[in-house]
Design an enzyme around this catalytic site. Sequence first.
Site, PDB file in Angstrom:
ATOM      1  N   LYS A  13       0.845  -1.201   0.000  1.00  0.00           N
ATOM      2  CA  LYS A  13       0.000   0.000   0.000  1.00  0.00           C
ATOM      3  C   LYS A  13       0.875   1.243   0.000  1.00  0.00           C
ATOM      4  O   LYS A  13       1.931   1.240   0.624  1.00  0.00           O
ATOM      5  CB  LYS A  13      -0.846   0.032   1.283  1.00  0.00           C
ATOM      6  N   ASP A  37      -2.802  -7.532  -1.704  1.00  0.00           N
ATOM      7  CA  ASP A  37      -3.540  -6.613  -0.829  1.00  0.00           C
ATOM      8  C   ASP A  37      -5.027  -6.991  -0.739  1.00  0.00           C
ATOM      9  O   ASP A  37      -5.751  -6.484   0.105  1.00  0.00           O
ATOM     10  CB  ASP A  37      -3.382  -5.176  -1.349  1.00  0.00           C
ATOM     11  N   ARG A  84     -10.431 -11.424   1.575  1.00  0.00           N
ATOM     12  CA  ARG A  84     -11.271 -12.465   0.968  1.00  0.00           C
ATOM     13  C   ARG A  84     -10.593 -13.831   1.043  1.00  0.00           C
ATOM     14  O   ARG A  84     -11.260 -14.853   1.133  1.00  0.00           O
ATOM     15  CB  ARG A  84     -11.622 -12.063  -0.474  1.00  0.00           C
TER      16      ARG A  84
HETATM   17  N1  BES Z   1      -8.028  -3.681   4.239  1.00  0.00           N
HETATM   18  C1  BES Z   1      -8.166  -3.268   2.905  1.00  0.00           C
HETATM   19  C2  BES Z   1      -9.440  -2.497   2.628  1.00  0.00           C
HETATM   20  C3  BES Z   1      -9.585  -1.165   3.317  1.00  0.00           C
HETATM   21  C4  BES Z   1      -9.120  -0.014   2.715  1.00  0.00           C
HETATM   22  C5  BES Z   1     -10.237  -1.085   4.518  1.00  0.00           C
HETATM   23  C6  BES Z   1      -9.278   1.197   3.345  1.00  0.00           C
HETATM   24  C7  BES Z   1     -10.392   0.145   5.140  1.00  0.00           C
HETATM   25  C8  BES Z   1      -9.908   1.278   4.554  1.00  0.00           C
HETATM   26  C9  BES Z   1      -8.164  -4.478   1.959  1.00  0.00           C
HETATM   27  O1  BES Z   1      -7.407  -5.552   2.369  1.00  0.00           O
HETATM   28  C10 BES Z   1      -7.652  -4.011   0.624  1.00  0.00           C
HETATM   29  O2  BES Z   1      -6.563  -3.549   0.583  1.00  0.00           O
HETATM   30  N2  BES Z   1      -8.472  -4.114  -0.419  1.00  0.00           N
HETATM   31  C11 BES Z   1      -8.108  -3.691  -1.720  1.00  0.00           C
HETATM   32  C12 BES Z   1      -8.555  -4.751  -2.682  1.00  0.00           C
HETATM   33  C13 BES Z   1      -8.044  -4.547  -4.081  1.00  0.00           C
HETATM   34  C14 BES Z   1      -6.553  -4.716  -4.132  1.00  0.00           C
HETATM   35  C15 BES Z   1      -8.696  -5.539  -5.005  1.00  0.00           C
HETATM   36  C16 BES Z   1      -8.795  -2.374  -2.024  1.00  0.00           C
HETATM   37  O3  BES Z   1      -9.965  -2.215  -1.691  1.00  0.00           O
HETATM   38  O4  BES Z   1      -8.138  -1.486  -2.565  1.00  0.00           O
HETATM   39 ZN    ZN Z   2      -7.201  -5.752   4.466  1.00  0.00          ZN
HETATM   40 ZN    ZN Z   3      -5.382  -5.457   1.852  1.00  0.00          ZN
END
Ligand code: BES
Ligand code: ZN
Ligand code: ZN
Length: 485
Positions: free
Chosen positions: A261, A331, A335
Amino acid sequence: MRIQLVTKPSLDPRTSYKVTPIFEGENLDTTDKLTQSFLKENPKFGKNLESQLIYSGDQKVLLLGIGKREKLDFSTLEHWVGTAIKSLLKKTKEAVLYIPRTDKLSSYQVGQAIALGVEIASADFAKDYKSEKDPVKLTNIEVVVERAENGFLSGLKIGQVIAEGINLARKLSDMPPNEMTPTYFLNTAKKIARESKLKLTSLDEKQAKKKGMGAFVGVAQGSEEPSYMITLEYKGDLRTKDKWAFVGKGITFDSGGLSLKPPQHMTDMKYDMCGAAAVLATMQIIAKLKLKVNVVGIMAVTENLIGGKAQRPGDIVKTYSGKTAEVLNTDAEGRLVLVDALTYAQKDFKATKLVDLATLTGGMIVALGDFYTGVFGNNPKFTQEFISTGSQLGEKYWEMPMDEVYNEMIKSDFADIRNMGKGGSIPSAASSIVGAKFIESVVENNRPWIHLDIAGTAWDLKSKPYGGVGATGIGVRTLVGLLLV
Ligand code: BES
Ligand code: ZN
Ligand code: ZN
């Protein structure tokens, strides 16, 4: 907090504060001279949460607006109580709270809203790590209701147990990720299991691997901290085979893994275990209330980090369901851990109804902000029941589409499913739905299932008048509410 329900206050007005609700646009039929003269000069006073402190002689009165009478609902009352408590916490030891008369809520609901308002407002974990403490003085509250009704007291008592659980979830979620590790989470779950007589089992990485939970292990393998798939079982109804499973995403820190990230998206990632914290809290409440239901709580707890052992984009893992999954983005780890946890619920625990909670996608925040939680399900009746239970308890849920048209987006060229949507030129297209579809792919025989994407609602993005910054404990009250009916 000591909360006494009374019809006539007994606390000494010289040492306590009195809180009076003012409805917008109504002349209060009060005998209190101070309030009368204030309202005479300020006839428009009474907007929701508008406040005025009046000191006169020995008296200390907090006038707190509660908005239009016809708009009063569970949330308005809870937030009104919470705001009153929050503004008096450090001012006084004792307070007398006059509860507004209303025919919009039952006495049971009023009792519950009071308990939640008081207990949530009086716990502020954001201050736990500050060197200079600003101690809370308030310990004793008298709540003045018009008539003594049993509903008030039972609502208050149940509400206090629920609030205690919510505060536990808030506290765990607010903790920094160097302390709130999977091992710390497991130890907390063990403590709760001991106190509440819940049966705990935990699989470490080695055991999870042996069992075939390749998706969970794939995420866990990048971290030096041990990871755990934790379950808590509660059996409250031996006459039936019905069994709920509450499943929580418990990423104690989400760096994104090798699909790292950017820094500004990483700062809040200690909250990525809010789903698991909500499950733990709910199990504690269910046991305390001795509900007549069978429930298993499953918490998939690990960090998502980088290192020589971390999984790579392109890895293919075998999930516990038997399906293979292509990890195109490390990331999208939530899931991955959830599919194994959900299969565990079905295969090993024979759960008949499933709810999972996860801070799953940033797309959820884009769609609904931090007000509504997205709900995804495979059974419209169950989904509606959930949403309406939530709305009665002041949690807002919004159903998202789960049409078959989206199934395409999780199809992989090399494995059965892929953990990132095929969004074409916009890779994040429908990212929250894609996440839900991935999870749904392991739900067997169409059994009722709901996925809650709490990414936007698990913590407050900015300080609100009530509650403050930090985790909200979203989901807990609605899960308990579902079982209470
Ligand atoms: N934990 C994050 C989602 C998240 C982002 C929660 C901001 C709270 C605040 C999750 O694991 C993630 O990073 N999801 C990605 C998925 C994508 C790479 C398909 C996302 O939503 O960007
Ligand atoms: Zn996450
Ligand atoms: Zn994530």
